[in-house]
Design an enzyme around this catalytic site. Structure first.
Site, short mmCIF file in Angstrom:
data_model
loop_
_atom_site.label_atom_id
_atom_site.label_comp_id
_atom_site.label_asym_id
_atom_site.label_seq_id
_atom_site.Cartn_x
_atom_site.Cartn_y
_atom_site.Cartn_z
NE ARG A 21 30.17 39.06 6.12
CZ ARG A 21 30.90 39.45 7.17
NH1 ARG A 21 32.21 39.36 7.14
NH2 ARG A 21 30.31 39.89 8.27
CE LYS A 31 25.93 36.14 10.75
NZ LYS A 31 27.23 36.83 10.52
NE ARG A 50 5.16 6.64 6.05
CZ ARG A 50 3.93 6.38 5.58
NH1 ARG A 50 3.64 5.17 5.11
NH2 ARG A 50 3.02 7.30 5.60
C1 UD1 Z 1 32.52 41.42 14.40
C2 UD1 Z 1 33.41 42.45 15.09
C3 UD1 Z 1 34.85 42.04 14.92
C4 UD1 Z 1 35.08 40.65 15.46
C5 UD1 Z 1 34.10 39.65 14.85
C6 UD1 Z 1 34.16 38.35 15.62
C7 UD1 Z 1 32.42 44.68 15.13
C8 UD1 Z 1 32.30 45.98 14.43
N1 UD1 Z 1 33.19 43.75 14.53
O1 UD1 Z 1 32.76 41.50 13.02
O2 UD1 Z 1 35.69 42.93 15.61
O3 UD1 Z 1 36.40 40.21 15.20
O4 UD1 Z 1 32.76 40.12 14.92
O5 UD1 Z 1 33.36 37.36 15.04
O6 UD1 Z 1 31.86 44.49 16.20
N2 UD1 Z 1 24.71 42.50 14.46
C9 UD1 Z 1 23.57 43.14 14.89
N3 UD1 Z 1 23.27 44.36 14.40
C10 UD1 Z 1 24.07 45.01 13.51
C11 UD1 Z 1 25.24 44.34 13.07
C12 UD1 Z 1 25.54 43.11 13.57
O7 UD1 Z 1 22.81 42.61 15.71
O8 UD1 Z 1 23.73 46.13 13.13
C13 UD1 Z 1 25.01 41.15 14.97
C14 UD1 Z 1 25.02 40.10 13.88
O9 UD1 Z 1 23.75 39.50 13.76
C15 UD1 Z 1 26.08 39.13 14.36
C16 UD1 Z 1 27.00 39.96 15.22
O10 UD1 Z 1 26.30 41.14 15.52
O11 UD1 Z 1 25.52 38.10 15.14
C17 UD1 Z 1 28.32 40.29 14.53
O12 UD1 Z 1 28.06 40.98 13.33
P1 UD1 Z 1 28.91 40.74 12.03
O13 UD1 Z 1 28.41 41.67 10.98
O14 UD1 Z 1 28.97 39.31 11.70
O15 UD1 Z 1 30.34 41.26 12.50
P2 UD1 Z 1 31.75 40.83 11.92
O16 UD1 Z 1 32.00 41.54 10.65
O17 UD1 Z 1 31.90 39.36 11.94
CA CA Z 2 30.51 37.71 12.35
#
Ligand code: UD1
Ligand code: CA
Length: 451
Positions: free
Chosen positions: A16, A23, A332
Site C-alpha cells: 500500500r 516499508k 557547504r
Molecule cells: C496487522 C494485524 C492487525 C493489526 C495491525 C496493527 C495481522 C494479521 N494483522 O495488520 O490485526 O490491527 O497490524 O497495525 O497480524 N510482516 C512480515 N511478514 C509478513 C507480513 C507482515 O514481516 O508476511 C510485517 C510487516 O512488515 C509489518 C507488520 O508485519 O511491519 C504488519 O504487517 P501488515 O501487513 O502491515 O499488517 P496489517 O494489515 O497492518
Molecule cells: Ca500495518
C-alpha cells in the site's frame, strides 16, 4: 537481569506504500520507521531484538546495522508465518517474548514496560495492546465477551458488518509467554480471507485452549500503524510534535512548532530559541543560548553556544561560540568556523577553516581556504580554488585585510597583516604586511607596524 527477546516483524512487502523501498525503511524525522521501534525496545529495558526481514532484506540490514539479530522470512505469508521464522531462536526461552511490528513506530517504552509487567503479574499466555480509536479502518478488531474479557480477534478482511463497527483495535504489540507462543504457532492455518498465517490466530488458539489472554490499553496515537504514504505523513506529524515537546521540556524555545522540523537525535541546548520555518536535520547539535532561524536549515551542523543563524543553510560544519551567520549564507560541508566570526549576506563557504573574530560579509566565495584570526574579507571576494583540473588551497594569515572584489588565485598565501586593493587579482603570494594592488596584483609597499 534476564534479557528478553523481542521479535520485530519487518519482512512485509508494504504494497500500500507503492514504493520500491521496503516499508520499514521509509523515514520519519530523518530515521527509518523501524529504528523507532528498536529505540523504544532499547529504552524499555534489557531486550534482545530479532528482526524478521524478507522484502528488501539487504537494505534493511544495511540501514539498521549489526546491533540486532536477523532472521529471514523467505515469503511474506503473514504475520504468524513471520514469527515462525524466529521460533528456532526462542526455544531456550521460558520467560516472556515481545512481538512488535516494524510499521508501528510510535509505540512507547512505557507501554512496552506495562505489557511486560502485566504479563508478569498475571502469568498470561498472551498480552496484547488494544486501543479504542475513532476510525478503526484497516486494523484487526478486539472482540470482548459479556464479562469484558478478550474473547476474540478478527482481521478487518474477515469481519462481519457488526464486527466492523467495533472501534477497539489490536495494535499488533504483544508479550507472550514464550512456550505458549511456540505451542500455538504450529496450529496456524491460511484459512482466512487473505490466505495468510495470522499472528492473532495464535492468540485465538490460546484462548480456545482456555489459557489466559489479557489486553493492555495503549493510547490511540501510539498504536498508529503505517500502511500508506498518508499514514506516513500523519505519523511524521505526531513524531515531530514528540521531538519538539522533548526539546521544550528541556528548556528550548520553539516559537512555532507547526513550522519547525527537528530530526530524531538532534540535540539543542538550554535557552536556545528556534524561530519558524527552520529545519534541524541529521546529527545536528546546537549549544545553549543560540538563535536559530527564521528560515535556518542545519544538516549535520555542530553549533557552539550563543550562535545566531539567520535564514541560512549550514551543512556538516562546525560553528564556534558567539559566531553570527546570515541572513542568506550557505555553509557547504567541511567548514570549521571559529569564535565570534561574522558571516554575512550571500557568503558561500566550503571546506574552510576560519579563525576567531574574522569577518566575511557580503557576497564572497571562500572555498578550500585557511583563514586566520581577525581577517577582514571585503565584499565580493572570491577564492579561485579550481583551475579546471584540481582544487587548490588559499591561506590567509591573521589580520589580513582583503579589499573588495579581490580574486585570490589559489594556490596562494597572504602573509600576516597583508592587504589587497579593491579589484585586485592576486596570483602570487603576498609577504607579511605587503600591500598588493592591481591586475595582476603587485606589492607596492609594506604596512608599518602601527598601521
Ligand atoms: C496487522 C494485524 C492487525 C493489526 C495491525 C496493527 C495481522 C494479521 N494483522 O495488520 O490485526 O490491527 O497490524 O497495525 O497480524 N510482516 C512480515 N511478514 C509478513 C507480513 C507482515 O514481516 O508476511 C510485517 C510487516 O512488515 C509489518 C507488520 O508485519 O511491519 C504488519 O504487517 P501488515 O501487513 O502491515 O499488517 P496489517 O494489515 O497492518
Ligand atoms: Ca500495518
Amino acid at each position: 537481569m534476564v534479557v528478553i527477546p523481542a521479535v520485530v516483524l519487518a519482512a512485509g512487502v508494504g504494497k500500500r506504500m507503492r514504493s520500491a523501498r521496503p516499508k520499514v525503511l521509509h523515514t520519519l524525522c530523518g530515521r527509518p520507521m523501524l529504528w523507532f521501534v528498536l529505540e523504544a525496545l532499547r529504552e524499555a529495558g534489557e531486550v534482545a531484538p530479532i528482526v524478521v526481514i524478507g522484502h528488501g532484506a539487504d537494505h534493511v540490514r544495511r540501514a539498521i546495522g549489526d546491533g540486532v539479530r536477523y532472521v529471514e522470512q523467505p515469503e511474506p505469508l503473514g504475520t504468524g508465518h513471520a514469527v515462525m521464522q524466529a521460533a528456532p531462536l526462542l526455544r531456550d526461552t521460558d520467560g516472556p517474548v515481545i512481538v512488535l511490528f516494524g510499521d508501528t513506530p510510535l509505540i512507547t517504552p512505557q507501554t512496552l514496560r506495562r505489557l511486560l509487567e502485566h504479563q508478569r503479574a498475571t502469568g498470561a499466555a498472551a498480552v496484547l495492546t488494544s486501543a479504542v480509536v475513532d476510525d478503526p479502518t484497516g486494523y484487526g478488531r478486539v472482540l470482548r465477551g459479556g464479562d469484558g474479557r478478550v474473547a476474540g480477534l478478527v482481521e478487518e478482511a474477515d469481519c462481519t458488518s457488526a464486527q466492523r463497527a467495533v472501534r477497539e483495535i489490536n495494535a499488533g504489540a504483544y508479550v507472550f509467554r514464550t512456550p505458549d507462543l511456540l505451542e500455538a504457532l504450529p496450529h496456524l492455518t491460511r484459512d482466512n480471507a487473505q490466505g495468510e498465517f495470522y499472528l492473532p490466530d495464535a492468540v485465538l488458539w490460546l484462548l480456545r485452549q482456555g489459557r489466559c489472554v489479557e489486553a493492555v490499553e495503549g493510547n490511540p496515537e501510539e498504536v498508529l500503524g503505517i500502511n500508506s504514504r498518508r499514514h506516513l505523513a500523519h505519523v511524521e506529524g505526531v513524531m515531530r510534535a514528540r521531538i519538539l515537546d522533548r526539546l521544550m521540556d528541556a528548556g528550548v524555545t520553539v516559537v512555532d512548532p507547526a513550522t519547525t522540523f527537528v530530526h530524531a537525535g538532534v540535540e539543542v541546548g538550554q535557552d536556545t530559541v528556534i524561530h519558524p520555518f527552520s529545519t534541524l536535520g541529521e546529527e545536528t547539535r546546537v549549544g545553549q543560548d543560540c538563535v536559530i532561524g527564521p528560515h535556518a536549515h542545519l544538516i549535520g551542523a555542530r553549533v557552539g553556544d550563543e550562535v545566531t543563524i539567520l535564514a541560512s543553510t549550514v551543512e556538516h560544519s562546525e560553528i564556534g561560540e558567539g559566531t553570527t551567520i546570515g541572513p542568506y549564507a550557505h555553509l557547504r560541508p567541511g567548514n570549521v568556523i571559529g569564535r565570534r566570526v561574522e558571516i554575512g549576506n550571500y557568503a558561500e563557504l566550503k571546506n574552510a577553516r576560519v579563525g576567531d573574530h574574522t569577518k566575511i560579509h557580503h557576497m564572497s566565495y571562500i572555498g578550500d581556504a585557511v583563514l586566520g584570526a581577525r581577517v577582514n574579507i571585503g565584499a565580493g571576494t572570491v577564492t579561485c580554488n579550481f583551475d579546471g583540473r584540481a582544487k587548490h588551497v588559499t591561506h590567509i594569515e591573521d589580520e589580513v585585510f582583503i579589499g573588495s572584489d579581490t580574486m585570490l588565485v589559489a594556490p596562494i598565501r597572504l602573509g600576516r597583516g597583508a592587504v589587497t586593493g579593491a579589484g585586485s587579482v592576486v596570483t602570487k603570494d603576498v609577504p607579511p604586511r605587503g600591500v598588493a594592488v592591481g591586475v595582476p596584483a603587485r606589492v607596492i609597499r609594506y604596512r608599518a607596524k602601527d598601521e
